[in-house]
Design a protein around this motif. Structure first.
Motif, PDB file in Angstrom:
ATOM      1  N   GLY A 154       0.839  -1.180   0.000  1.00 35.43           N
ATOM      2  CA  GLY A 154       0.000   0.000   0.000  1.00 35.43           C
ATOM      3  C   GLY A 154       0.880   1.238   0.000  1.00 35.43           C
ATOM      4  N   PHE A 155       0.380   2.310   0.596  1.00 33.13           N
ATOM      5  CA  PHE A 155       1.150   3.537   0.748  1.00 33.13           C
ATOM      6  C   PHE A 155       2.000   3.361   2.002  1.00 33.13           C
ATOM      7  CE2 PHE A 155       0.571   8.449   0.377  1.00 33.13           C
ATOM      8  CZ  PHE A 155       1.795   8.535  -0.272  1.00 33.13           C
ATOM      9  N   LEU A 156       3.307   3.413   1.860  1.00 34.08           N
ATOM     10  CA  LEU A 156       4.200   2.983   2.923  1.00 34.08           C
ATOM     11  C   LEU A 156       4.928   4.163   3.566  1.00 34.08           C
ATOM     12  CD1 LEU A 156       5.429  -0.246   1.079  1.00 34.08           C
ATOM     13  CD2 LEU A 156       3.528   0.005   2.689  1.00 34.08           C
ATOM     14  N   ASP A 157       6.228   4.288   3.395  1.00 27.53           N
ATOM     15  CA  ASP A 157       6.983   5.239   4.206  1.00 27.53           C
ATOM     16  C   ASP A 157       7.091   6.617   3.555  1.00 27.53           C
ATOM     17  OD1 ASP A 157       8.244   5.788   6.590  1.00 27.53           O
ATOM     18  OD2 ASP A 157      10.199   5.027   5.984  1.00 27.53           O
ATOM     19  N   ILE A 158       7.587   7.570   4.339  1.00 25.19           N
ATOM     20  CA  ILE A 158       7.737   8.951   3.901  1.00 25.19           C
ATOM     21  C   ILE A 158       8.913   9.577   4.633  1.00 25.19           C
ATOM     22  CG2 ILE A 158       6.034   9.669   5.650  1.00 25.19           C
ATOM     23  CD1 ILE A 158       5.280  12.003   3.828  1.00 25.19           C
ATOM     24  N   VAL A 159       9.683  10.415   3.919  1.00 24.38           N
ATOM     25  CA  VAL A 159      10.802  11.128   4.527  1.00 24.38           C
ATOM     26  C   VAL A 159      11.036  12.412   3.740  1.00 24.38           C
ATOM     27  CG1 VAL A 159      12.612   9.988   3.150  1.00 24.38           C
ATOM     28  CG2 VAL A 159      13.158  10.845   5.438  1.00 24.38           C
ATOM     29  N   LEU A 160      11.508  13.449   4.421  1.00 22.26           N
ATOM     30  CA  LEU A 160      11.830  14.710   3.758  1.00 22.26           C
ATOM     31  C   LEU A 160      13.253  14.694   3.219  1.00 22.26           C
ATOM     32  CD1 LEU A 160      10.433  17.432   6.224  1.00 22.26           C
ATOM     33  CD2 LEU A 160       9.225  16.194   4.409  1.00 22.26           C
ATOM     34  N   HIS A 161      13.470  15.406   2.117  1.00 19.99           N
ATOM     35  CA  HIS A 161      14.832  15.637   1.635  1.00 19.99           C
ATOM     36  C   HIS A 161      15.591  16.431   2.696  1.00 19.99           C
ATOM     37  CE1 HIS A 161      18.133  17.292  -0.784  1.00 19.99           C
ATOM     38  NE2 HIS A 161      17.871  16.340  -1.681  1.00 19.99           N
ATOM     39  N   PRO A 162      16.896  16.168   2.877  1.00 24.11           N
ATOM     40  CA  PRO A 162      17.662  16.934   3.874  1.00 24.11           C
ATOM     41  C   PRO A 162      17.609  18.446   3.651  1.00 24.11           C
ATOM     42  CG  PRO A 162      18.906  15.016   3.153  1.00 24.11           C
ATOM     43  CD  PRO A 162      17.694  15.084   2.281  1.00 24.11           C
ATOM     44  N   ASP A 163      17.416  18.887   2.399  1.00 20.17           N
ATOM     45  CA  ASP A 163      17.315  20.319   2.087  1.00 20.17           C
ATOM     46  C   ASP A 163      15.874  20.704   1.771  1.00 20.17           C
ATOM     47  OD1 ASP A 163      20.090  20.736   2.370  1.00 20.17           O
ATOM     48  OD2 ASP A 163      20.446  20.026   0.330  1.00 20.17           O
ATOM     49  N   TYR A 164      14.943  20.107   2.482  1.00 24.09           N
ATOM     50  CA  TYR A 164      13.528  20.348   2.200  1.00 24.09           C
ATOM     51  C   TYR A 164      13.166  21.826   2.236  1.00 24.09           C
ATOM     52  CZ  TYR A 164       8.485  20.538   2.759  1.00 24.09           C
ATOM     53  OH  TYR A 164       7.159  20.868   2.605  1.00 24.09           O
ATOM     54  N   LYS A 165      13.761  22.569   3.135  1.00 26.52           N
ATOM     55  CA  LYS A 165      13.417  23.996   3.255  1.00 26.52           C
ATOM     56  C   LYS A 165      13.685  24.753   1.961  1.00 26.52           C
ATOM     57  CE  LYS A 165      14.051  24.498   8.253  1.00 26.52           C
ATOM     58  NZ  LYS A 165      14.821  25.188   9.329  1.00 26.52           N
ATOM     59  N   ASP A 166      14.620  24.246   1.163  1.00 22.85           N
ATOM     60  CA  ASP A 166      14.975  24.914  -0.093  1.00 22.85           C
ATOM     61  C   ASP A 166      14.280  24.319  -1.310  1.00 22.85           C
ATOM     62  OD1 ASP A 166      16.767  26.681   1.198  1.00 22.85           O
ATOM     63  OD2 ASP A 166      18.337  25.149   1.160  1.00 22.85           O
TER      64      ASP A 166
END
Length: 366
Positions: A85-97
């Motif tokens: 199904g819909f599994l994991d999620i993580v932000l890019h280390p430079d998400y703010k940019d």
């Protein structure tokens, strides 16, 4: 007749006791409800403003802040079958940019009937996902419903690690580096494959593979002091494992294992073999682990530095006390709370726990 009944009772008691988890309960904890009424919060992460993005296994992405929840648009079609199904999620280390968010999910795209684990990125703006890009798709598809993995983790150097389970094909996939599934992978943030990956120059190998011989890893995190990648994986009946992942290493499944078939029969007589890694720790009986993080804040006093693992089977949070990279004690936190699926340490230093058919709660030490 009385003797026969007594013997049957003794056998029943023995089987029942063997099926129970032996870890002691630590009652010095409680929880605060943060996000109520979730079904299977498979993964979640915190945005810079402390809002949460939460994947529901059925295919929804939820934004939650200050008691308000919004379903995000732009989610791709999800292959929902068994554990997929819909599994994991993580932000890019430079998400703010760059506003990039990374996902793992089951997809039916690609070769063959059924589905397999997919890794993708998208930009998150104005409650919408745009510029969706598939970075890796495990092949071929399978109609089997088990062992999709899949966790995501950026390391300190910006490489993206992810896991794919063996998809229920233990005799072919995990030990064959020319095939996907039963592996830990490493790629760049744009999906390209690092040339120093251990099998990059091996003919016909899947070049993104970083380690192999895994069954179904549903936990992955970085040690806050050593920067090592730690994973755990579901074993068969007995033999759930914690491993420290090293480039090119073979973690043995299914050639070596501390578990047996669900029927109780053996599939291997080996628990160790030259050229194959031993687990840092294994559980017998299995706890069915999912989610994994270290306590790396001062919010919990002497618990700082401990490893936390969710238990689906026994419905608690397993706190592992470490000494010199060895687990010397395990305790049950939030005992009986429900099937613990996902774990994250929030920007406030507290541990947040995703529990099936409950929601996301904040762990409190009393």
């Amino acid at each position: 007749m009385k003797l026969k009944l007594t013997l049957i009772g003794l056998v029943f008691i023995n089987l029942f006791s063997c099926a129970q988890d032996k870890n002691p309960i630590n009652a010095n904890n409680s929880y605060e409800m943060v996000v109520p009424n979730l079904n299977i919060p498979w993964g979640f992460t915190f945005l810079p403003d402390s809002a949460m993005l939460i994947t529901e296994k059925e295919g929804q992405l939820i934004h939650f802040k200050n008691g308000n929840r919004t379903e995000i648009s732009g989610v791709p079609e999800i292959y929902l079958r068994g554990q997929g199904g819909f599994l994991d999620i993580v932000l890019h280390p430079d998400y703010k940019d760059n506003n990039l968010v990374y996902f793992s999910y089951a997809s039916s795209e690609g070769e063959g009937d059924g589905g397999n684990t997919t890794i993708a990125s998208a930009e998150f703006k104005n409650m919408t996902l745009t510029n969706w890009k598939v970075l890796y798709k495990a092949e071929p598809n399978s109609r089997k419903g088990q062992h999709f993995g899949s966790r995501l983790q950026f390391d300190k150097d910006g490489y993206l690690f992810f896991t794919v389970g063996d998809r229920g094909n233990r005799d072919e996939n995990p030990q064959d580096i020319t095939k996907d599934c039963g592996k830990v992978y490493r790629i760049h943030d744009d999906g390209t494959i690092p040339e120093d990956n251990p099998f990059y120059k091996v003919p016909n190998a899947k070049k993104a593979i970083y380690s192999y011989g895994h069954r179904n890893p549903q936990g992955m995190t970085i040690h806050p002091k050593t920067d090592e990648i730690w994973t755990h994986e579901h074993g068969p009946k007995g033999g759930d494992e914690i491993n420290i992942i090293k480039a090119g290493k073979n973690y043995g499944w299914p050639v070596i294992s501390y578990g047996v078939n669900y029927s109780g029969t053996k599939f291997t007589d080996l628990t160790e073999k030259e050229g194959m890694e031993q687990p840092l720790h294994y559980w017998d009986p299995s706890i069915a682990p999912s989610g994994m993080t270290f306590i790396n804040s001062d919010k919990y006093g002497d618990w700082n530095g401990n490893l936390l693992v969710g238990s689906l089977k026994f419905q608690y949070l397993d706190m592992c006390t470490l000494k010199e990279n060895k687990i010397v004690r395990e305790e049950r936190l939030l005992d009986g709370i429900g099937r613990v699926r996902s774990l994250e340490q929030g920007p406030d230093g507290y541990i947040y726990v995703g529990v099936e058919n409950l929601g996301i709660v904040k762990l409190l030490k009393q």
